[in-house]
Every structure is written in structure tokens, then in C-alpha cells.
Design an enzyme around this catalytic site. Structure first.
Site, PDB file in Angstrom:
ATOM      1  N   GLY A 101       0.910  -1.487  -0.126  1.00  0.00           N
ATOM      2  CA  GLY A 101      -0.183  -0.123   0.056  1.00  0.00           C
ATOM      3  C   GLY A 101       1.444   1.660   0.012  1.00  0.00           C
ATOM      4  O   GLY A 101       0.636   2.093  -0.691  1.00  0.00           O
ATOM      5  N   LYS A 122       9.855   2.464   0.134  1.00  0.00           N
ATOM      6  CA  LYS A 122       8.668   2.642   1.355  1.00  0.00           C
ATOM      7  C   LYS A 122       8.132   3.574   1.187  1.00  0.00           C
ATOM      8  O   LYS A 122       9.939   4.546   1.392  1.00  0.00           O
ATOM      9  CB  LYS A 122       9.439   1.412   2.281  1.00  0.00           C
ATOM     10  CG  LYS A 122       8.430   1.059   2.976  1.00  0.00           C
ATOM     11  CD  LYS A 122       8.715   0.354   4.378  1.00  0.00           C
ATOM     12  CE  LYS A 122       8.148  -0.132   5.762  1.00  0.00           C
ATOM     13  NZ  LYS A 122       8.883  -1.630   6.013  1.00  0.00           N
ATOM     14  N   ASP A 134      -1.960   6.890   3.333  1.00  0.00           N
ATOM     15  CA  ASP A 134      -2.025   7.610   1.998  1.00  0.00           C
ATOM     16  C   ASP A 134      -0.367   7.280   0.771  1.00  0.00           C
ATOM     17  O   ASP A 134       0.335   8.184   0.177  1.00  0.00           O
ATOM     18  CB  ASP A 134      -0.780   8.878   2.901  1.00  0.00           C
ATOM     19  CG  ASP A 134       0.147   8.823   3.488  1.00  0.00           C
ATOM     20  OD1 ASP A 134       0.040   7.559   3.662  1.00  0.00           O
ATOM     21  OD2 ASP A 134       0.291   9.810   4.467  1.00  0.00           O
ATOM     22  N   GLY A 135       0.072   5.934   1.591  1.00  0.00           N
ATOM     23  CA  GLY A 135       1.210   5.561   0.647  1.00  0.00           C
ATOM     24  C   GLY A 135       2.899   6.221   1.169  1.00  0.00           C
ATOM     25  O   GLY A 135       3.883   5.624   0.545  1.00  0.00           O
ATOM     26  N   ARG A 192       5.772 -13.091   0.582  1.00  0.00           N
ATOM     27  CA  ARG A 192       5.324 -13.352   1.860  1.00  0.00           C
ATOM     28  C   ARG A 192       4.615 -14.305   2.389  1.00  0.00           C
ATOM     29  O   ARG A 192       4.165 -15.205   1.339  1.00  0.00           O
ATOM     30  CB  ARG A 192       4.571 -12.245   2.793  1.00  0.00           C
ATOM     31  CG  ARG A 192       5.740 -10.918   2.591  1.00  0.00           C
ATOM     32  CD  ARG A 192       4.623  -9.636   2.143  1.00  0.00           C
ATOM     33  NE  ARG A 192       4.974  -8.297   1.593  1.00  0.00           N
ATOM     34  CZ  ARG A 192       5.537  -7.299   2.788  1.00  0.00           C
ATOM     35  NH1 ARG A 192       5.515  -7.304   3.567  1.00  0.00           N
ATOM     36  NH2 ARG A 192       6.731  -6.782   2.037  1.00  0.00           N
ATOM     37  N   ASP A 261       2.118 -11.551   6.991  1.00  0.00           N
ATOM     38  CA  ASP A 261       2.249 -10.592   5.682  1.00  0.00           C
ATOM     39  C   ASP A 261       3.706  -9.896   5.614  1.00  0.00           C
ATOM     40  O   ASP A 261       4.084  -9.285   5.189  1.00  0.00           O
ATOM     41  CB  ASP A 261       1.242  -9.393   4.894  1.00  0.00           C
ATOM     42  CG  ASP A 261       0.959  -8.689   6.645  1.00  0.00           C
ATOM     43  OD1 ASP A 261       0.431  -9.351   7.743  1.00  0.00           O
ATOM     44  OD2 ASP A 261       0.885  -7.611   6.742  1.00  0.00           O
TER      45      ASP A 261
HETATM   46  P1  AMP Z   1       2.320  -3.058   7.981  1.00  0.00           P
HETATM   47  O1  AMP Z   1       1.602  -2.428   9.224  1.00  0.00           O
HETATM   48  O2  AMP Z   1       4.087  -2.063   7.435  1.00  0.00           O
HETATM   49  O3  AMP Z   1       2.897  -4.391   7.850  1.00  0.00           O
HETATM   50  O4  AMP Z   1       1.615  -2.893   6.297  1.00  0.00           O
HETATM   51  C1  AMP Z   1       0.437  -3.161   6.918  1.00  0.00           C
HETATM   52  C2  AMP Z   1      -0.082  -3.372   5.839  1.00  0.00           C
HETATM   53  O5  AMP Z   1      -1.046  -2.238   5.425  1.00  0.00           O
HETATM   54  C3  AMP Z   1       0.177  -3.378   4.137  1.00  0.00           C
HETATM   55  O6  AMP Z   1      -0.914  -3.356   3.275  1.00  0.00           O
HETATM   56  C4  AMP Z   1       0.388  -1.923   3.788  1.00  0.00           C
HETATM   57  O7  AMP Z   1       1.272  -1.588   2.740  1.00  0.00           O
HETATM   58  C5  AMP Z   1       0.149  -1.401   4.286  1.00  0.00           C
HETATM   59  N1  AMP Z   1      -0.216   0.515   4.589  1.00  0.00           N
HETATM   60  C6  AMP Z   1       0.789   0.623   6.073  1.00  0.00           C
HETATM   61  N2  AMP Z   1       0.840   2.003   6.604  1.00  0.00           N
HETATM   62  C7  AMP Z   1       0.441   2.658   4.748  1.00  0.00           C
HETATM   63  C8  AMP Z   1      -0.339   4.215   4.482  1.00  0.00           C
HETATM   64  N3  AMP Z   1       0.655   4.847   4.926  1.00  0.00           N
HETATM   65  N4  AMP Z   1      -0.207   4.105   3.178  1.00  0.00           N
HETATM   66  C9  AMP Z   1      -1.086   2.958   2.907  1.00  0.00           C
HETATM   67  N5  AMP Z   1      -0.811   1.623   3.171  1.00  0.00           N
HETATM   68  C10 AMP Z   1      -0.602   1.173   3.945  1.00  0.00           C
HETATM   69 MG    MG Z   2       4.072  -5.372   6.718  1.00  0.00          MG
END
Ligand code: AMP
Ligand code: MG
Length: 504
Positions: A101, A122, A134-135, A192, A261
Site C-alpha cells: 500500500g 517504501k 496515503d502511501g 510473504r 504478511d
Molecule cells: P505494515 O503494518 O507496514 O506491515 O502494513 C500493513 C498493511 O498496511 C500493508 O498492506 C501496507 O501496505 C499498508 N499500509 C501501511 N501504511 C500505509 C500507508 N501509509 N498508506 C497505505 N498503506 C499503508
Molecule cells: Mg508489512
């Protein structure tokens, strides 16, 4: 998505790296083609030159143009940016669609030694999997992943690496407004357990077969021609995870979010969010603010590793055996073997940490348990206990420094004398034992309070000097580095970090 990133003319001769994007050649449903969203005013704040050289990249060009390249503002020739589809169990709850994301895979490079590596941004903007996010990423978590992943590497533990960090010149909005940043990650791959689950949740056995064959080709080529290779794949992934988690426990590492994941099938540590290293030894230690039940506590990690392997095995059932009952039995055996393997690996890790030689004795397990119980009861610092014990292995005069770590220093004597008797039965000279112990018992780990201190200076004052200093110290964790002795110390009262945050 906003304006497109600048694409250079595809003149491969000028490219600082040669991409060969095998994942982008998989079926279209495995990913989405999406380019990074350009940012306003990128600045390269950190570049990992040694890593670039190790990968056979043109480090001079990457450093010179790093702001544009590692922000995603400029795409290099041969890059085929994609966001990868995956699902996952988050704290035990299945989410059928997660995906990259806020991460974009720029492409893959093949190192001079033949190993294939992903290069991923990232924090590079939204993708079809951003959901409401917000990506983007904030500077603190970016620098945190930089510090901790490089520290893990220096400790000798399989991990994704940090190639670069840039600030974007744009704010990100979380609970407060924070400086935005982008992290460049290098990984054996970004596949993953959750990548398999994505297709399993859709009943798409054909895609699971394609993914499994791809993983075998990329990470477990010795299985390519093997009979029953999908079951063997579960076993092989389990073996690497068992070894990995044993190594984590050996340095007091708590991943913090062992969702399916966040478990890479390559066997590397991946996704450094609220991860932390334990100071005082207590198997129940948890730092992550979102882990309210302690599911991912230090001592639970082996069990969670096994749970995650069971989730992987489930996705492969239709490929393991045509009779469902048979498939389940075979998969269960593989899941059981995970814990056996972990126990073996953990014992090897901890025996080495205690300086026990190659000849195992029945008493060893009990000696290990007694040491852990002593540290726990005496609220001893995990890292320093093993390090000072290493010194005491060659020099009795160093024993008081070990004892001083215990709430009651008197409590050290009985265990120490038992340990001395035990190691005296190994034929290794004391100096060699001490040296071997120092090579597995780090003096320096990324202490939470030092990490926080560095991140606070960077994010509030734009002062990267503490971040740089911390990286430098952690690059040689097994050397004494007397000039940096303060970095080896546990937090003083008032300095303790009680919670860490994923910062997403
Ligand atoms: P994480 O907690 O980093 O393992 O992320 C879990 C999920 O949330 C994944 O699918 C990420 O891509 C999504 N994600 C985390 N932060 C963001 C963000 N700021 N914008 C979009 N997707 C996010
Ligand atoms: Mg992750």
C-alpha cells in the site's frame, strides 16, 4: 496518481544498475503496475555505499543522483515498478487483501555473486492497495528501519537491507505533522506467507502453484526437481524461519508484528515496525503499542513462527496431496517439525553464547535454563549478561562485573561455579572460549533509548549526527569500541522506552 515520474531514455549503458525483473513477468494478477508519485524536494540523507558496491551497482552515480532516484522522482532504465498483491493474518485475523500500500518494487538486480535482490521504495505514494492510507512514510520510522535492519545484518542475522533514505520535503499527517521520507530496501524477495494466502483466499490453486514454483526457483533451487516439492517447500521455509527466530532470541530481538504478511518466505527478517531489543531479560517483554495482548512478546515468537508456517502449509494443501486427509497429515508433520527444528537451533545458539563446546552434555539444557532463570529473577540486562560472561570466561577478575548486573550480585556465585565446572570439561583453552563467546555475544545492540534519541534529534531538529553515530557503532557490534561504551549501557532510570510504534 499525480504527475508521472521522469523516465530516463532507456540507454542501458548509462544505467547505474542492470534490472532483470522476474516478478514482473509473473501473471498480471500477482501485482499492479504503478509508478512512484513524485515528491516536492527530495534530499538524500543516507546512502549505503558498501551495500551498493556489494550489489555491483554504480555507487558514484547513485550517490550523486540519489535524491531523484531514491525518491522515485526519476526512474532508471529497466525499472518496471510494481506493487505486489498479498493478504495476511493480522494479529490472528485474516485480511484477504493487503498488498503493497505504500511500497513499490522498482525491480530486481542480480549481484556479481549471482544472488537476485529486490530494490523497493517504501513511502513512495499510493497504489491500488493503499486502502485509506496515503502511501507515505515518516522520517522517524524510515530511519528506524535503516538503523535496525543494518544492525541486524552486522549481527549476522538474515535480514532485508537499507540502501538509502531520502526526505521528501513534504509533510505526512499522522497524530501530528511529521517530515515525510522514503526508504530504499534491498531484499532477497518480498514474497510473504501472505502472498500465498492472497491466492488461497481466492481458491486460485493454479496461481499458488506458479508462486510456489517461482519461490523454489528463486530461494530453494535444490527442490526444483524434488519429488513432493511443495511439502518440501513448507519444510524448507520452516527450517529457515526456525533458524531465524532462534537467532532473534539470541540477541533479544522482538519483531513486534509477526503477522503472516510480515514473514518473508526467503527467511530474512522483514518489516521493521515497532520492533525492539530487550534490555532486562523477561520472556514476556512487549514494546509494540498495538500488541495489547502480548501475542508477539519475545518468548512467544517461536510459537507464532509455527502458527505462521501452519498458515503457509494450508495454502499449499491442494498441491501437497490429491487426497485432502493425506495432505493435512503431511502438512501437520511439517508444522510439528518446525518446533523441533527451532529447539535444536535455539539450543545451538544459546550453547554458543554460554561458551559450551561441541560435546553436548545432558546437563547443558538445565544449565541454560538456570542461567535464564537467574537473569529473569535478578532483572539482569540480557545483552550485557552474556557479554560480561564472555569476559569472565578468560579472566576470573571479570566475574564481579557480571555479578554486578544482578539485582543481588551474591546470586551469581552458585551458577558461575557450576558453569566453570561444566566448561572445564571442554578441551578448549579459556582464551579461545572467551573469544568465541565475544564473537556471538554482542556488546552493542540498537538500544531503544539510543534509537529514540537519534530519531528525535533527526525529526525535530534535523540533526542526523546521532543517527550517524549510532549506525557507525552498530556496524561492529562484537567489538568493544571503548570510545562508545555509553552505547553498550542499558537505559538509566527515566531513559527507558516503554512503548514503540509502527508509525504507519
Ligand atoms: P505494515 O503494518 O507496514 O506491515 O502494513 C500493513 C498493511 O498496511 C500493508 O498492506 C501496507 O501496505 C499498508 N499500509 C501501511 N501504511 C500505509 C500507508 N501509509 N498508506 C497505505 N498503506 C499503508
Ligand atoms: Mg508489512
Amino acid at each position: 496518481m499525480n504527475e508521472a515520474a521522469t523516465r530516463l531514455s532507456p540507454d542501458a549503458a548509462q544505467a547505474p544498475l542492470a534490472f532483470d525483473n522476474s516478478y514482473a513477468r509473473l501473471p498480471a494478477k500477482f501485482f499492479a503496475r504503478v509508478e512512484p508519485t513524485p515528491v516536492a524536494a527530495p534530499i538524500l540523507v543516507k546512502f549505503n555505499r558498501p551495500l551498493a558496491l556489494e550489489m555491483g551497482l554504480d555507487a558514484d552515480v547513485l550517490e550523486r543522483d540519489g535524491a531523484a532516484i531514491f525518491s522515485g522522482n526519476r526512474l532508471l532504465p529497466g525499472s518496471e515498478p510494481i506493487a505486489i498483491a498479498y493478504a495476511g493474518h493480522q494479529f490472528g485475523q485474516f485480511v484477504p487483501q493487503l498488498g503493497d500500500g505504500r511500497a513499490i518494487l522498482l525491480g530486481e538486480v542480480v549481484r556479481p555473486d549471482g544472488a537476485r535482490r529486490d530494490i523497493q521504495l517504501k513511502g513512495s505514494g499510493q497504489t491500488p492497495w493503499s486502502r485509506r492510507g496515503d502511501g507515505r512514510a515518516a522520517l522517524g520510522p524510515v530511519l528506524r528501519e535503516y538503523i535496525v535492519s543494518e544492525a541486524m545484518h552486522a549481527l549476522g542475522i538474515p535480514t532485508t537491507r537499507a540502501l538509502a533514505a531520502v526526505t521528501t520535503g513534504q509533510p505526512v499527517y499522522r497524530e501530528t505533522i511529521l517530515p515525510g521520507a522514503i526508504f530504499t530496501r534491498v531484499a532477497a524477495s518480498h514474497i510473504r506467507v501472505g502472498t500465498f494466502q492472497y491466492f488461497a483466499a481466492r481458491g486460485d490453486t493454479e496461481s499458488i502453484r506458479i508462486l510456489a514454483d517461482y519461490v523454489i526457483g528463486r530461494h530453494y533451487p535444490e527442490l526444483a526437481e524434488a519429488e513432493g516439492r511443495y511439502l518440501k517447500l513448507v519444510d524448507a521455509v520452516a527450517a529457515r524461519q526456525a533458524a531465524l527466530i532462534a537467532r532473534w532470541l539470541g540477541v533479544g530481538f522482538i519483531h513486534g508484528v509477526m503477522n503472516t504478511d510480515n514473514m518473508a518466505v526467503s527467511g530474512e527478517t522483514i518489516d521493521f515496525g515497532p520492533c525492539a531489543f530487550m534490555d532486562t531479560y523477561d520472556p514476556r517483554t512487549v514494546f509494540s503499542s498495538i500488541d495489547q495482548t502480548g501475542r508477539y512478546a519475545y518468548g512467544n515468537q517461536p510459537m507464532i513462527g509455527q502458527w505462521n508456517i501452519a498458515r503457509l502449509a494450508e495454502t499449499l494443501l491442494p498441491l501437497i496431496h490429491e487426497t485432502p486427509g493425506e495432505a493435512v497429515d503431511l502438512a501437520n508433520d511439517a508444522v510439528t517439525r518446525f518446533m523441533e527444528r527451532f529447539q535444536e537451533q535455539w539450543k545451538a545458539v544459546i550453547r554458543a553464547k554460554l561458551g559450551l563446546g561441541e560435546n553436548e552434555e545432558d546437563e547443558d539444557t538445565d544449565l541454560i535454563r538456570a542461567f535464564l532463570a537467574l537473569m529473569h529473577a535478578q532483572k539482569a540486562d540480557f545483552t550485557l549478561s552474556f557479554r560480561r560472561l564472555s569476559d569472565a570466561a578468560a579472566d576470573d577478575g571479570a566475574a564481579p562485573a557480571f555479578a554486578a548486573l544482578l539485582a543481588d550480585p551474591q546470586a551469581a556465585a552458585p551458577w558461575l561455579s557450576r558453569w566453570r565446572q561444566r566448561v572445564s570439561r571442554d578441551d578448549r583453552p579459556a582464551d579461545a572460549r572467551a573469544e568465541a563467546m565475544r564473537a556471538v555475544n554482542p556488546a552493542f545492540i540498537p538500544r531503544n533509548h539510543k534509537v529514540e534519541e537519534a530519531l528525535t534529534a533527526a525529526t525535530t531538529d534535523g540533526d542526523l549526527s546521532l543517527f550517524e553515530a549510532l549506525n557507525d557503532v552498530l556496524a561492529s557490534p562484537y567489538e568493544d569500541q571503548p570510545a562508545f561504551a555509553a552505547y553498550a549501557e542499558p537505559p538509566k532510570p527515566g531513559e527507558e522506552v516503554l512503548q514503540t510504534f509502527c508509525g504507519t
